[in-house]
Structures are given as C-alpha cells and as structure tokens.
Design an enzyme around this catalytic site. Structure first.
Site, mmCIF file in Angstrom:
data_model
loop_
_atom_site.group_PDB
_atom_site.id
_atom_site.type_symbol
_atom_site.label_atom_id
_atom_site.label_comp_id
_atom_site.label_asym_id
_atom_site.label_seq_id
_atom_site.Cartn_x
_atom_site.Cartn_y
_atom_site.Cartn_z
ATOM 1 N N GLY A 1 18.960 -31.448 -29.401
ATOM 2 C CA GLY A 1 17.747 -32.125 -28.964
ATOM 3 C C GLY A 1 16.738 -32.179 -30.085
ATOM 4 N N GLN B 1 8.625 -33.076 -34.082
ATOM 5 C CA GLN B 1 9.462 -32.399 -35.085
ATOM 6 C C GLN B 1 9.733 -33.284 -36.302
ATOM 7 O OE1 GLN B 1 12.508 -30.977 -31.990
ATOM 8 N NE2 GLN B 1 12.555 -29.366 -33.520
ATOM 9 N N CYS C 1 16.109 -23.671 -32.489
ATOM 10 C CA CYS C 1 15.281 -24.861 -32.688
ATOM 11 C C CYS C 1 15.451 -25.336 -34.122
ATOM 12 C CB CYS C 1 13.815 -24.512 -32.414
ATOM 13 S SG CYS C 1 12.694 -25.893 -32.638
ATOM 14 N N LEU C 2 15.616 -26.639 -34.288
ATOM 15 C CA LEU C 2 15.781 -27.188 -35.638
ATOM 16 C C LEU C 2 14.541 -26.938 -36.495
ATOM 17 C CD1 LEU C 2 17.548 -30.576 -34.790
ATOM 18 C CD2 LEU C 2 18.596 -28.518 -35.765
ATOM 19 N N HIS D 1 12.890 -27.142 -23.260
ATOM 20 C CA HIS D 1 12.557 -26.850 -24.660
ATOM 21 C C HIS D 1 11.866 -28.050 -25.313
ATOM 22 C CE1 HIS D 1 13.689 -25.006 -28.703
ATOM 23 N NE2 HIS D 1 13.374 -26.244 -29.038
ATOM 24 N N GLU D 2 12.423 -29.240 -25.100
ATOM 25 C CA GLU D 2 11.858 -30.436 -25.737
ATOM 26 C C GLU D 2 10.501 -30.800 -25.142
ATOM 27 O OE1 GLU D 2 13.183 -31.075 -28.430
ATOM 28 O OE2 GLU D 2 15.118 -30.151 -28.042
ATOM 29 N N HIS E 1 7.856 -28.880 -26.767
ATOM 30 C CA HIS E 1 7.446 -29.426 -28.072
ATOM 31 C C HIS E 1 6.324 -30.452 -27.900
ATOM 32 C CE1 HIS E 1 10.014 -27.760 -31.178
ATOM 33 N NE2 HIS E 1 11.118 -27.999 -30.489
#
Ligand code: NI
Length: 171
Positions: A46, A51, A93-94, A135-136, A139
């Site tokens: 995701g 991000q 997380c990226l 999670h997204e 963000h």
C-alpha cells in the site's frame, strides 16, 4: 508513469493532514499511476499520496499474495465507516524502511471511497486488507504506525536471510 521518491520518517509532510479530492484531472491521474508504479517497485502492499509528497486523500493498495490475487485498489477520499473485532500482528511502512512493529487493528472494516471515475463505492475488508486500509487512512491524517506499535519497533530480517522482499508487508 514514473517511480516517485518515497518520503521517509522525519519528513514533516508525513505528519500533515491530506486534503479531499474534489475532481480528477490529468495531474491526479498521473499521480495515481505513479503511486501504483512506486508501490510495486518498492514491493509494498500500500501507498498513500503523502508518502510521495502530495497531500491528497488518495491511497493505492494491493495485498495480493502468490496464493491469492486480491487485485489493485485505488481509494479516493476513503472513510472507514465501521469496524469489527481485532487483529494483532506485524506491520511495516515504506516510509519507515527496515523496521517492523506489532500493531492491533480491527479484523474487519467497511469503508466508503470514490473510484477513479469519482463514483462512490463501498469496500468490505478483513485480515491483511483491513489492516492495510487502516494503515493507509492513518497516513492521510498525518499518522504513522510507529506511534501505535506495542513494545519495540524492530529491525526486519537482515538482507542475507531474505534475498527478496516478497514476504514484507510494507505500506
Ligand atoms: Ni505506511
């Protein structure tokens, strides 16, 4: 399409609230295409627009595994409308490379969102997909999973032990 630079923890943009999308234009479509390419290139499940440095309420998710093809989701202005149960498990997380931590999320969620045609849709998700949506959506509120971690933030396995990233669940 192009791979964009992924912002990492410490970058203030990750702590800002994203704005609702009111129309889809060429720039928005280019952003979405680039987010998809960036997510796949980074082996993530995701990615949220902040991000890649854009404060718009857009996320892309693909929780497909070798066993199960969940498919690509593009969620515009996603809103979680109900949750059920709990799941506790590892998350990554990226924007927090090389780290993982245990986070409790709802086991099931229902969310509303707009698709790329700005049509309202409803998503019912459970397990990893429910975790990814939560999670997204965080963000988009300027929240990172590191603040929800139970216990310590840990290092992921060193590269010599896993020479591909296919088991990572970075978002
Ligand atoms: Ni993330």
């Amino acid at each position: 399409m192009a791979v964009r630079n992924i912002r990492e923890i410490g970058d203030e943009i990750l702590l800002k609230k994203s704005k609702e999308v009111t129309k889809i234009n060429d720039r928005t479509n280019e952003l979405i295409d680039d987010m998809i390419e960036t997510m796949y290139e980074a082996n993530g499940v995701g990615l949220a627009a902040p991000q890649v440095g854009v404060l718009k309420r857009i996320v892309v998710i693909d929780t497909s595994t070798e066993e199960e093809e969940d498919g690509l989701l593009v969620l515009i202005n996603p809103k979680i409308t109900s949750t059920e149960g709990e799941q506790t498990g590892h998350e990554g997380c990226l924007s927090v490379p090389g780290k993982t931590g245990v986070v409790t999320r709802p086991e099931k969620i229902t969310a509303t969102y707009l698709d790329r045609d700005m049509k309202e849709q409803t998503l019912e998700a459970e397990g990893l997909l429910a975790r990814a949506v939560c999670h997204e959506c965080d963000h988009l509120e300027g929240k990172l999973y590191v603040d929800l971690v139970e216990g310590e933030l840990m290092d992921v396995k060193p590269p010599q032990e896993s020479d591909d990233d296919s088991e990572r669940e970075d978002e």
